[in-house]
Structures are given as C-alpha cells and as structure tokens.
Design a protein around this motif. Sequence first.
Motif, PDB file in Angstrom:
ATOM      1  N   PRO A 108       0.818  -1.215   0.000  1.00 21.22           N
ATOM      2  CA  PRO A 108       0.000   0.000   0.000  1.00 21.22           C
ATOM      3  C   PRO A 108       0.853   1.267   0.000  1.00 21.22           C
ATOM      4  N   GLY A 109       0.344   2.309  -0.649  1.00 18.91           N
ATOM      5  CA  GLY A 109       0.922   3.640  -0.550  1.00 18.91           C
ATOM      6  C   GLY A 109       0.135   4.475   0.439  1.00 18.91           C
ATOM      7  N   ASN A 110       0.598   5.677   0.715  1.00 19.96           N
ATOM      8  CA  ASN A 110      -0.104   6.522   1.690  1.00 19.96           C
ATOM      9  C   ASN A 110      -1.502   6.917   1.215  1.00 19.96           C
ATOM     10  N   HIS A 111      -1.684   7.101  -0.104  1.00 21.20           N
ATOM     11  CA  HIS A 111      -2.997   7.527  -0.598  1.00 21.20           C
ATOM     12  C   HIS A 111      -4.015   6.396  -0.610  1.00 21.20           C
ATOM     13  N   GLU A 112      -3.581   5.167  -0.367  1.00 16.79           N
ATOM     14  CA  GLU A 112      -4.541   4.064  -0.252  1.00 16.79           C
ATOM     15  C   GLU A 112      -5.502   4.284   0.908  1.00 16.79           C
ATOM     16  N   PHE A 113      -5.125   5.130   1.856  1.00 14.78           N
ATOM     17  CA  PHE A 113      -5.939   5.335   3.059  1.00 14.78           C
ATOM     18  C   PHE A 113      -6.848   6.567   2.949  1.00 14.78           C
ATOM     19  N   ASP A 114      -6.783   7.293   1.827  1.00  7.26           N
ATOM     20  CA  ASP A 114      -7.525   8.551   1.711  1.00  7.26           C
ATOM     21  C   ASP A 114      -9.029   8.378   1.833  1.00  7.26           C
ATOM     22  N   TYR A 115      -9.540   7.283   1.313  1.00  2.00           N
ATOM     23  CA  TYR A 115     -10.988   7.057   1.345  1.00  2.00           C
ATOM     24  C   TYR A 115     -11.429   6.292   2.591  1.00  2.00           C
ATOM     25  N   GLY A 116     -10.484   6.009   3.481  1.00  2.00           N
ATOM     26  CA  GLY A 116     -10.811   5.261   4.691  1.00  2.00           C
ATOM     27  C   GLY A 116     -10.512   3.781   4.530  1.00  2.00           C
ATOM     28  N   MET A 117     -10.454   3.084   5.640  1.00  2.00           N
ATOM     29  CA  MET A 117     -10.081   1.674   5.649  1.00  2.00           C
ATOM     30  C   MET A 117     -11.062   0.776   4.880  1.00  2.00           C
ATOM     31  N   PRO A 118     -12.372   1.012   4.908  1.00  2.00           N
ATOM     32  CA  PRO A 118     -13.275   0.106   4.180  1.00  2.00           C
ATOM     33  C   PRO A 118     -12.963   0.009   2.690  1.00  2.00           C
ATOM     34  N   VAL A 119     -12.628   1.125   2.043  1.00  2.00           N
ATOM     35  CA  VAL A 119     -12.319   1.101   0.612  1.00  2.00           C
ATOM     36  C   VAL A 119     -11.048   0.290   0.362  1.00  2.00           C
ATOM     37  N   LEU A 120     -10.033   0.488   1.196  1.00  2.00           N
ATOM     38  CA  LEU A 120      -8.795  -0.273   1.041  1.00  2.00           C
ATOM     39  C   LEU A 120      -9.039  -1.766   1.276  1.00  2.00           C
ATOM     40  N   GLU A 121      -9.757  -2.079   2.328  1.00  2.00           N
ATOM     41  CA  GLU A 121     -10.016  -3.489   2.634  1.00  2.00           C
ATOM     42  C   GLU A 121     -10.805  -4.166   1.513  1.00  2.00           C
ATOM     43  N   HIS A 122     -11.768  -3.448   0.947  1.00  2.00           N
ATOM     44  CA  HIS A 122     -12.554  -3.989  -0.171  1.00  2.00           C
ATOM     45  C   HIS A 122     -11.659  -4.250  -1.377  1.00  2.00           C
ATOM     46  N   ALA A 123     -10.762  -3.303  -1.664  1.00  2.00           N
ATOM     47  CA  ALA A 123      -9.869  -3.455  -2.817  1.00  2.00           C
ATOM     48  C   ALA A 123      -8.932  -4.640  -2.629  1.00  2.00           C
ATOM     49  N   VAL A 124      -8.335  -4.744  -1.461  1.00  2.00           N
ATOM     50  CA  VAL A 124      -7.396  -5.835  -1.189  1.00  2.00           C
ATOM     51  C   VAL A 124      -8.098  -7.184  -1.310  1.00  2.00           C
ATOM     52  N   ALA A 125      -9.346  -7.257  -0.850  1.00  2.00           N
ATOM     53  CA  ALA A 125     -10.080  -8.525  -0.893  1.00  2.00           C
ATOM     54  C   ALA A 125     -10.304  -9.007  -2.325  1.00  2.00           C
ATOM     55  N   GLY A 126     -10.322  -8.089  -3.290  1.00  2.00           N
ATOM     56  CA  GLY A 126     -10.564  -8.473  -4.671  1.00  2.00           C
ATOM     57  C   GLY A 126      -9.309  -8.765  -5.471  1.00  2.00           C
ATOM     58  N   ALA A 127      -8.144  -8.647  -4.833  1.00  2.00           N
ATOM     59  CA  ALA A 127      -6.888  -8.844  -5.548  1.00  2.00           C
ATOM     60  C   ALA A 127      -6.538 -10.322  -5.657  1.00  2.00           C
ATOM     61  N   THR A 128      -6.120 -10.751  -6.838  1.00  2.00           N
ATOM     62  CA  THR A 128      -5.608 -12.113  -7.015  1.00  2.00           C
ATOM     63  C   THR A 128      -4.102 -12.165  -6.753  1.00  2.00           C
ATOM     64  N   PHE A 129      -3.490 -11.016  -6.523  1.00  2.00           N
ATOM     65  CA  PHE A 129      -2.087 -10.946  -6.142  1.00  2.00           C
ATOM     66  C   PHE A 129      -2.012 -10.709  -4.633  1.00  2.00           C
ATOM     67  N   ARG A 130      -0.815 -10.728  -4.089  1.00  2.00           N
ATOM     68  CA  ARG A 130      -0.651 -10.635  -2.640  1.00  2.00           C
ATOM     69  C   ARG A 130      -0.158  -9.253  -2.209  1.00  2.00           C
ATOM     70  N   TYR A 131      -0.758  -8.773  -1.142  1.00  2.00           N
ATOM     71  CA  TYR A 131      -0.298  -7.532  -0.508  1.00  2.00           C
ATOM     72  C   TYR A 131       0.680  -7.871   0.610  1.00  2.00           C
ATOM     73  N   VAL A 132       1.761  -7.105   0.691  1.00  2.00           N
ATOM     74  CA  VAL A 132       2.750  -7.296   1.754  1.00  2.00           C
ATOM     75  C   VAL A 132       3.089  -5.949   2.374  1.00  2.00           C
ATOM     76  N   SER A 133       3.387  -5.954   3.657  1.00  2.00           N
ATOM     77  CA  SER A 133       3.862  -4.745   4.331  1.00  2.00           C
ATOM     78  C   SER A 133       4.540  -5.135   5.635  1.00  2.00           C
ATOM     79  N   GLY A 134       5.738  -4.608   5.819  1.00  2.00           N
ATOM     80  CA  GLY A 134       6.476  -4.870   7.048  1.00  2.00           C
ATOM     81  C   GLY A 134       6.369  -3.766   8.064  1.00  2.00           C
TER      82      GLY A 134
END
Length: 524
Positions: A108-134
């Motif tokens: 994720p980038g910083n602007h992924e959070f602009d619309y709030g967590m629900p929008v980000l969580e919805h987007a991540v749930a639809g990805a066939t690729f993997r999200y990573v963050s340390g």
Amino acid sequence: MLRLIRLLAALAAPPDTAHLVLVATTDVHGHATEWDYVADRPFPGGLARAATVIDSLRARYGGNLIVVDAGDLLEGDPFADYYARVSPRDPHPVIEAMNLAGYDVATPGNHEFDYGMPVLEHAVAGATFRYVSGNIRGLPGDTLAFPPYVVLRRGGVRVGIAGLTTPGVMVWSRKQLRGRIRVAPLEPSAAQLLPALRREADVAVLVVHSGMAGISSYDTSGVGPEDVAARLAQLSPRPDLVVVGHSHREVVDSVIGGVHFVQPKPYAQSLAVVHVTLRRRFPGDDWRVSRIRGESVSLGDVPPSPRVVARQSRLHAEVRDWAGQSLGEARGAMPAALARAEPTPIINFVHEVQRKRSGAQLSSASAFDLRAGFRDGDILLRDLFALYPYENTLRAVKLSGAQLKDYLEQSARYYATDSAGRAALNPAVFGYNYDMVAGASYDIDLRLPPGSRIRNLRVGDRPVAPGDSFTLAVNSYRQSGGGGFTALRDAPVVYDRDENIRDLLIAAIRERRAVDPAELDEAN
C-alpha cells in the motif's frame, strides 16, 4: 576412477545460471485505462498499456517473470474517485486491471488510506495478487496488518519480496487511521524483516512506497522520516533490489553500496524492467545474484491491451459520461494561470466556498494546477477535478497572529531570488505547497531572507499583532502539517465535518447555477 572422473567433470563444467525479470509500477493513482478523464483525451500511460508490455514479457520469459507495484493505486483521478465513492464495484476496477495484467505482489501507498479503511479493505479482498507490508500494523494489538513478505519460486529460484510504506501517512491520514492502524518508521522495520527474508530467499527485493531521500514534508517527531529508500543500502543484511515510489520521480537503475534502486514514472507512464542473473556452482547449491540490470520502458506509444479494454469499456464510458456532466455556467473565463502571482476569481471562488461553509474569518487555498480553471460557458465536473484533484476535507483552526505570520512565511518559501536578485521559484518547494490566504492582506518581500519576508500583514483595516486571534479555513492535509506547515500543528480545530472540498465546490456551483468572475474580486 569413474567417480573421480565425474567429479572432475563437474568441477570443470560452467556454473548453472538463472534469469529472472521483475517488472514494477508505482503511483498509478487510478490510471487503470489509457484515458485522461480530466482533459478527456487519451493518456500516454495507464495499466491497460502496461498490460500489453507485461503480456509480451511473459510470452518471452514465461514463468521467470514477476510483476510488482509500490503503492498509491486507489486515489488520484476521476476513475479512481468514481469507483471509490460514487459507484463501488467488486472487484475494484483498478485492482481488476492489475489482476488481468497478472501482478504478483503490491504494497500500500499513503494515498490508499484517503478514502478510509473500508475502501482499502474492499480493494485488497478483490486482488488475485498478494499484498505485503512490514510496517503497517493493526491496532489495538499492534500486529502486522499484512504479511511482511512473500517468497515466490521462479524456476527453482526463491524470490523474497517485502513491502514498506512511508510513515507520513500517520500525519496525512491521522484521522482515518486513529485507533485502527499504525505505520511504523521505515528503516527499523526494514532492518527487522531483512534477516528472515535473506535466510528464506535467494533474491531479496524491497518494494518501498518512499522516495530515495530528501527533507520530510512534515514534522517527523514520533513519526519517522518520509523519504529514506536510499538508506536501505546501509542495512545489514542488505536487499539486492529496491523498487522506490511516492516521490513521482524516475530512477532507471541506481546502485548504492551494491544495492540496485529503480523507480518507474507515475501514472503507469513507464515500467521499470529489471533483469536479474543468478549463478550456482553445483545443482543443489544456493543461487547467488551475479548481475542486476534495470531499464525503463515508456508506455506512451504502447497500444492498450485488448483484453483489459474489453473488460473495462463499459466502466470507462460510465466515468467519461460522469466527468463530462455540466454543473453550471461560468459567465466569463476563470483561468488559474496567474493564481500564484496575483488574486484570481477562480481561487477566490475556492476561498468563498470554504469561508462560507466553515464560518472562518480567513481562508487558505492552493493553485494545484495552473492549467486548471473554468472556460466561459459550461462548467463540467472534470473541471473541478483539475481545480481540486485531491481528496482533502475542510477544516478550520483557531490561530494567533504570530501563527498566521509563520504560516505565510512557510508559504513564501515557494519564491526565491536568482544571482541577479530577480524573483525566481524555489525548486525544493512544489507549487501545491504555496498557499494563499484570503481575508488578509500582506506583502512578500523577496529582498529579505526566508522566514522574515511577510510585511504589512493586515486583517481588515488593522495590522496583525502576534497576540491577535483568527479562524482560518484550511484543508485537512495542511491542517495535519503536510508540506512543512508546522505553524498549524498545535492550532485548535474549530470546524471539521469530514466534507470533501471538491464536493463543496461542486455543490456551490449547482446551487448558484452561474459563477460570475466579476463578483469574485480580490476582496475575498
């Protein structure tokens, strides 16, 4: 004897080699299609064009290809805004374009959070690729919200890919994240995950939404610096490759301390394509990186992928129609071209809306794009995206006369003087970090050093004294200290209803039906 001969033959044989190709994008900012919805014309970038090149590379290199993204996908243009706030769909169309292109990993980038967590969580749930963050950690448990890294296998080679995000998001999106997310400082987070990544992988890649280096655009106290990617070369153990994002610059292939850094252009205008060669002496040995070579592939003349175009043609048409709707009428042209040099009706319109809505005495606004403005005649929705491209909300703060002057001094750093003493622009300050305040009058004296340039500061007919008190309408990014405007950091917030400023401007035009530049004089 036969065993000895085989051993000598193995020693004399050339080492095994492997070839990987890593493709990267960053700061796509909603550009899923090949269209510019603000200018209403083709755009020389976008994921649809990227997919064409990715398909070509996959046909050539097969299972040795890896595709990654370094963040800021879900915000930035009308296409992104429409499918985040107006008509959400599953999967998110930007994510769908990435799925079609065959991405493997993103952070994720910083602007992924602009619309709030629900929008980000919805987007991540639809990805066939993997999200990573340390370094993105969920609260209250303070545990990682995503896996810190993944290890992909490509032809027997283990490729470890970790993600990291600039901690500035804790400043810019503080309200959205409070109590839900903590973004830890980047360097120590990288140092913590790299030992395990190196143990488990033959190639260690960091996908980092942070610029190479530079002064942070906020007070870093308790947060951590913004752009530190170059420092990752000093860690032990070190990564082999770092994909950089956030700063909207391009790095084709820079080597620091043996670590390669690449950064493609924003808005999917180019791809970073990195060739990694590995060697091992005997089958069963560990692979070792012997060569890394990065290149940039421009997408301006690449035709869009027919597969992506076909899937998103209806979505494209829907957004284009939406962005082209008429909101009202301008009774005269209102360009922003001179907005940073003199009062203009277009910026006064922003001030008027902000002051009226918040009830503040003063208003602060930026001319984000000097190409923006209203033409004589219909005002279209896309004109508002040009005028106000960011998802900022309206706030108002109470500040002293001293704080007001400090605020204006920070803004005045946009200007500089050349060797002949003539007015010039400071290359270290972006235009969107030059604010203009309505309701006050002041001079900027460039003969004086930065920090002491504001002269004759008055509100109404009175000079401003340090102990005076005012209310100032301001956007959420600036109120949070974004752009280095620390003068507002401790100012009490007296108005905050989570109202998107672009939405307020749109509503004002619809209500008025006509905007007359003659009524928006510099008295605003």
